[in-house]
Scaffold this motif. Sequence first.
Motif, mmCIF file in Angstrom:
data_model
loop_
_atom_site.group_PDB
_atom_site.id
_atom_site.type_symbol
_atom_site.label_atom_id
_atom_site.label_comp_id
_atom_site.label_asym_id
_atom_site.label_seq_id
_atom_site.Cartn_x
_atom_site.Cartn_y
_atom_site.Cartn_z
ATOM 1 N N VAL A 1 39.968 46.047 37.174
ATOM 2 C CA VAL A 1 39.203 46.065 35.916
ATOM 3 C C VAL A 1 37.735 45.749 36.207
ATOM 4 N N ALA A 2 37.492 44.716 37.026
ATOM 5 C CA ALA A 2 36.118 44.347 37.374
ATOM 6 C C ALA A 2 35.437 45.439 38.195
ATOM 7 N N VAL A 3 36.181 46.091 39.071
ATOM 8 C CA VAL A 3 35.627 47.212 39.839
ATOM 9 C C VAL A 3 35.177 48.324 38.896
ATOM 10 N N GLN A 4 35.990 48.620 37.887
ATOM 11 C CA GLN A 4 35.609 49.640 36.916
ATOM 12 C C GLN A 4 34.357 49.239 36.133
ATOM 13 N N ILE A 5 34.292 47.981 35.707
ATOM 14 C CA ILE A 5 33.136 47.517 34.931
ATOM 15 C C ILE A 5 31.854 47.638 35.755
ATOM 16 N N THR A 6 31.896 47.224 37.017
ATOM 17 C CA THR A 6 30.708 47.338 37.859
ATOM 18 C C THR A 6 30.403 48.793 38.199
ATOM 19 N N LYS A 7 31.435 49.614 38.235
ATOM 20 C CA LYS A 7 31.240 51.060 38.449
ATOM 21 C C LYS A 7 30.513 51.661 37.252
ATOM 22 N N VAL A 8 30.939 51.303 36.058
ATOM 23 C CA VAL A 8 30.293 51.767 34.831
ATOM 24 C C VAL A 8 28.834 51.289 34.791
ATOM 25 N N GLY A 9 28.613 50.044 35.244
ATOM 26 C CA GLY A 9 27.261 49.499 35.261
ATOM 27 C C GLY A 9 26.409 49.986 36.418
ATOM 28 N N ASN A 10 27.009 50.745 37.325
ATOM 29 C CA ASN A 10 26.309 51.286 38.493
ATOM 30 C C ASN A 10 25.632 50.172 39.295
ATOM 31 N N VAL A 11 26.386 49.083 39.508
ATOM 32 C CA VAL A 11 25.863 47.950 40.264
ATOM 33 C C VAL A 11 25.643 48.364 41.710
ATOM 34 N N ARG A 12 24.437 48.084 42.217
ATOM 35 C CA ARG A 12 24.055 48.521 43.559
ATOM 36 C C ARG A 12 23.416 47.375 44.337
ATOM 37 N N PRO A 13 23.279 47.541 45.656
ATOM 38 C CA PRO A 13 22.641 46.494 46.455
ATOM 39 C C PRO A 13 21.240 46.161 45.959
ATOM 40 N N ASN A 14 20.882 44.887 46.089
ATOM 41 C CA ASN A 14 19.540 44.370 45.789
ATOM 42 C C ASN A 14 19.221 44.330 44.292
ATOM 43 N N GLN A 15 20.213 44.506 43.446
ATOM 44 C CA GLN A 15 19.978 44.408 42.008
ATOM 45 C C GLN A 15 20.192 42.978 41.505
ATOM 46 N N THR A 16 19.699 42.736 40.290
ATOM 47 C CA THR A 16 19.987 41.484 39.601
ATOM 48 C C THR A 16 20.985 41.778 38.483
ATOM 49 N N VAL A 17 22.007 40.909 38.371
ATOM 50 C CA VAL A 17 23.106 41.121 37.429
ATOM 51 C C VAL A 17 23.366 39.821 36.676
ATOM 52 N N VAL A 18 23.482 39.915 35.357
ATOM 53 C CA VAL A 18 23.881 38.764 34.548
ATOM 54 C C VAL A 18 25.201 39.089 33.870
ATOM 55 N N VAL A 19 26.153 38.170 33.987
ATOM 56 C CA VAL A 19 27.482 38.357 33.403
ATOM 57 C C VAL A 19 27.718 37.281 32.346
ATOM 58 N N PHE A 20 27.963 37.709 31.110
ATOM 59 C CA PHE A 20 28.308 36.781 30.045
ATOM 60 C C PHE A 20 29.824 36.574 30.045
ATOM 61 N N GLY A 21 30.241 35.324 30.254
ATOM 62 C CA GLY A 21 31.658 34.999 30.298
ATOM 63 C C GLY A 21 32.108 34.652 31.700
ATOM 64 N N CYS A 22 32.758 33.487 31.836
ATOM 65 C CA CYS A 22 33.297 33.057 33.128
ATOM 66 C C CYS A 22 34.803 32.861 33.044
ATOM 67 N N GLY A 23 35.451 33.728 32.264
ATOM 68 C CA GLY A 23 36.890 33.841 32.313
ATOM 69 C C GLY A 23 37.266 34.698 33.511
ATOM 70 N N PRO A 24 38.550 35.064 33.651
ATOM 71 C CA PRO A 24 38.968 35.830 34.829
ATOM 72 C C PRO A 24 38.149 37.102 35.075
ATOM 73 N N ILE A 25 37.935 37.903 34.035
ATOM 74 C CA ILE A 25 37.213 39.162 34.238
ATOM 75 C C ILE A 25 35.741 38.918 34.519
ATOM 76 N N GLY A 26 35.117 37.998 33.800
ATOM 77 C CA GLY A 26 33.715 37.692 34.079
ATOM 78 C C GLY A 26 33.516 37.178 35.484
ATOM 79 N N LEU A 27 34.380 36.253 35.914
ATOM 80 C CA LEU A 27 34.297 35.722 37.276
ATOM 81 C C LEU A 27 34.456 36.824 38.317
ATOM 82 N N LEU A 28 35.395 37.734 38.064
ATOM 83 C CA LEU A 28 35.619 38.814 39.021
ATOM 84 C C LEU A 28 34.473 39.819 39.019
ATOM 85 N N CYS A 29 33.853 40.048 37.873
ATOM 86 C CA CYS A 29 32.668 40.917 37.843
ATOM 87 C C CYS A 29 31.541 40.315 38.675
ATOM 88 N N GLN A 30 31.392 38.996 38.599
ATOM 89 C CA GLN A 30 30.378 38.330 39.419
ATOM 90 C C GLN A 30 30.703 38.490 40.903
#
Length: 362
Positions: free
Chosen positions: A157-186
């Motif tokens: 699920v987190a892989v899909q979310i970061t895929k949708v967000g097009n997360v790439r090297p050297n970017q800055t990312v803010v994640v709202f929520g530190c439940g299981p999915i938020g933690l895994l997105c981080q």
Amino acid sequence: MTKSNPSFVLHSIKNVSFEDRPIPPLSDPWDVRIHIAQTGICGSDVHYWQRGRIGDFVLESPIVLGHESSGTVVEVGSAVKNLTVGDRVAVEPGVPCRHCTYCRQGSYNLCPDTVFAATPPHDGTLSKYYTTQADYCYPLPAHVDLEEGAMVEPVAVAVQITKVGNVRPNQTVVVFGCGPIGLLCQAVSKAYAAKKVVGVDISRSRLEFASSFGADGVFYPPAREEGVEESAWSEKVARMIKEFFELGEGPDVVIEATGAQACIQTGVHLTRKGGVYVQAGMGKENVVFPITTACIRDLTIRGSIRYTTGCYPTAVDLIASGKIDVKRLITDRYTFERAEEAFELVRQGKESVIKVIIEGCK
């Protein structure tokens, strides 16, 4: 293989029981039967238990709960070539039609005819045996245990979310929520070489965990000042985050994993011009949304649901490589016979509880 199939069944709202269900047959040459070993509890399972519906998916007949599972192959169909009896696998819980436009484009998460475990009217995986398609089962390396195998689903699920967000090297990312999915997105963002990852939550204990798991920094938003309107306060909190973490005009990607209106508003105000805002959390169906800000900043706004092509193999690799230590997320373990207790613990929403795992019926 025994002839009994104990199952944890949701009959109606807040009404669950154990039943001995028929063992699901292999109805297709590509089918496999799995002896379920471990199952994680997802918020959606609890939602069906407590409310009987999520959007258009309404509980109208009994279903077996559970969809975050791993297990061992005990029978294979005549056409199966990728698995053999005895293989340990992570089970992807949704099998799409494979023929519609969405499936053909690789976006099978949007397939309207997906058979998804524990989504009405389909049975889930909290049974001794579960039958599914062989190509939606992913072999686990020898050093990855079956608890980790059950955690492949939320990582995907987190892989899909970061895929949708097009997360790439050297970017800055803010994640709202530190439940299981938020933690895994981080954690996934860091595994993808993001330069700076920030976690935001209203739980100090969750933030403390996040700072040692996948976040470079964490932020505890202050309570709204008396007399300040919510939208104005959300904009002010966004400025606080930018200044505190030296994010300039804002992060490249914002991932919202709570569904809370205040977080949604803050996230939109926070995202830099031309940046990407991903809505992954689901709360109220309708919220006040700062659409003008989104327009004048030329934001890309995306929703995220389930997983698409490549997410499950990537999740297995992230766990197997040690880049994401999913064992640290598991806070509570229950036997199959205590499944209702496990669900009740998740329902309570305690800060100390991150991920609850139910051992399969032996």
